[in-house]
Design an enzyme around this catalytic site. Structure first.
Site, PDB file in Angstrom:
ATOM      1  N   THR A  88     -11.128   9.676 -18.409  1.00 22.92           N
ATOM      2  CA  THR A  88     -12.034   9.579 -19.546  1.00 22.92           C
ATOM      3  C   THR A  88     -11.265   8.928 -20.683  1.00 22.92           C
ATOM      4  O   THR A  88     -10.325   9.520 -21.224  1.00 22.92           O
ATOM      5  CB  THR A  88     -12.546  10.965 -19.972  1.00 22.92           C
ATOM      6  OG1 THR A  88     -13.238  11.559 -18.874  1.00 22.92           O
ATOM      7  CG2 THR A  88     -13.510  10.841 -21.157  1.00 22.92           C
ATOM      8  N   LYS A 164     -19.934   9.022 -20.228  1.00 22.48           N
ATOM      9  CA  LYS A 164     -19.140  10.214 -19.930  1.00 22.48           C
ATOM     10  C   LYS A 164     -18.824  10.990 -21.202  1.00 22.48           C
ATOM     11  O   LYS A 164     -18.938  12.224 -21.254  1.00 22.48           O
ATOM     12  CB  LYS A 164     -17.845   9.814 -19.218  1.00 22.48           C
ATOM     13  CG  LYS A 164     -16.821  10.932 -19.060  1.00 22.48           C
ATOM     14  CD  LYS A 164     -17.352  12.097 -18.226  1.00 22.48           C
ATOM     15  CE  LYS A 164     -16.400  13.298 -18.241  1.00 22.48           C
ATOM     16  NZ  LYS A 164     -15.105  13.025 -17.639  1.00 22.48           N
ATOM     17  N   LYS A 232      -9.893  16.313 -27.059  1.00 22.09           N
ATOM     18  CA  LYS A 232      -9.626  14.878 -26.930  1.00 22.09           C
ATOM     19  C   LYS A 232     -10.919  14.110 -26.710  1.00 22.09           C
ATOM     20  O   LYS A 232     -11.160  13.071 -27.353  1.00 22.09           O
ATOM     21  CB  LYS A 232      -8.654  14.633 -25.770  1.00 22.09           C
ATOM     22  CG  LYS A 232      -8.282  13.176 -25.537  1.00 22.09           C
ATOM     23  CD  LYS A 232      -9.130  12.469 -24.495  1.00 22.09           C
ATOM     24  CE  LYS A 232      -8.898  13.022 -23.103  1.00 22.09           C
ATOM     25  NZ  LYS A 232      -9.644  12.223 -22.069  1.00 22.09           N
TER      26      LYS A 232
END
Length: 282
Positions: A88, A164, A232
């Site tokens: 990601t 995502k 994150k």
């Protein structure tokens, strides 16, 4: 198919196992070493790029930059390689990767996944795939070995990472929604178990609610997807929002709550631990 893997973390190990089971010849590089049955470990990431397809599963933008780009490893990859990045990463970095791959003359497929290590172990990940049609077709056997469904996100890799990041943002919103709902109901005499029985059986019988309501009921948050990684991903979402010059107040709220959890030393717990912070508020 000869498949190289760069990064054997919790997800990468399970992905590697499933590729071996599917009959592929798998080699892997991992910064901290390790072993997976049936996988040939190599000494450098450059060796993992000498394959028909290489799947990168490093933790973030900085890790990919440090391992692959700073040493200009893409330029030495096997001709005809399809490079699948399942990490990601930020939308901005994905755009940068598109240019690096174009200059190196190798195909770039985005394939971030939905699912935790237990889902990866079953080969039931949802794969959000984007890239040139020919590259996607070449990558399909590997993606089918690790996922239960491949979702076509189009021909531009950054689109898959935007999707995502948006999905992970929405999961944290669901976690926070459950925690705030428990504040309202529990302070008025309704047990968490009974409230979740209601919402799971009526309005919100979907996977995030099913998965994380149990943690909230038990007030236990065993390691799954780490809160530090969730923070994150929420940072990446905020960066994407800033790039679009849009204000997303719900995103700011869940980012703040996840930040509180990580700052409280809970970064290695499952990211649903953000609910504990909400429930503990005076």
């Amino acid at each position: 198919m000869e498949i190289g893997i760069v990064g054997l973390g919790a997800m990468g190990r399970e992905i590697a196992r499933n590729l071996v089971v599917a009959g592929h010849s798998v080699s892997a590089w991992n910064r901290s070493g390790g072993h997976v049955d049936g996988v040939r470990m190599v000494e450098t990431p450059a060796q993992a790029l000498q394959a028909d397809l290489t799947l990168t599963m490093l933790s973030d933008d900085a890790a990919i930059r440090g391992v692959l780009l700073d040493a200009d490893l893409l330029s030495g990859a096997r001709p005809g390689l399809v490079h699948v990045v399942a990490s990601t990463i930020s939308v901005a970095f994905a755009r940068e990767l598109v240019e690096h791959h174009r200059k190196a003359g190798i195909a770039f497929v985005a394939a971030p996944v939905l699912g935790r290590p237990d889902v990866a172990a079953k080969g039931e990940l949802n794969v959000l795939a984007a890239g040139a049609p020919a590259a996607l077709e070449k990558a399909r056997p590997a993606l089918e070995a690790i996922g239960k469904r491949i979702w076509d996100m189009g021909e531009e890799p950054p689109t898959a990472y935007a999707a995502k990041i948006a999905c992970n943002m929405m999961i944290t919103m669901a976690i926070e929604a459950m925690a705030e709902a428990v504040v309202l109901t529990e302070t008025n005499g309704l047990a968490r178990e009974r409230f979740f029985e209601l919402i799971l059986g009526t309005l919100f019988g979907c996977r995030p609610y099913q998965t994380y309501s149990g943690n909230i009921v038990r007030n236990e948050y065993p390691p799954g997807f780490k809160a530090s990684l969730g923070l994150k991903d929420l940072r990446l979402a905020r960066e994407a929002a800033a790039g679009a010059a849009r204000a997303l107040p719900m995103l700011d709220a869940v980012h703040g709550r996840m930040r509180q959890a990580v700052d409280a030393g809970l970064g290695d717990r499952d990211w649903s631990v953000m609910a504990q912070v909400t429930l503990a508020q005076d």
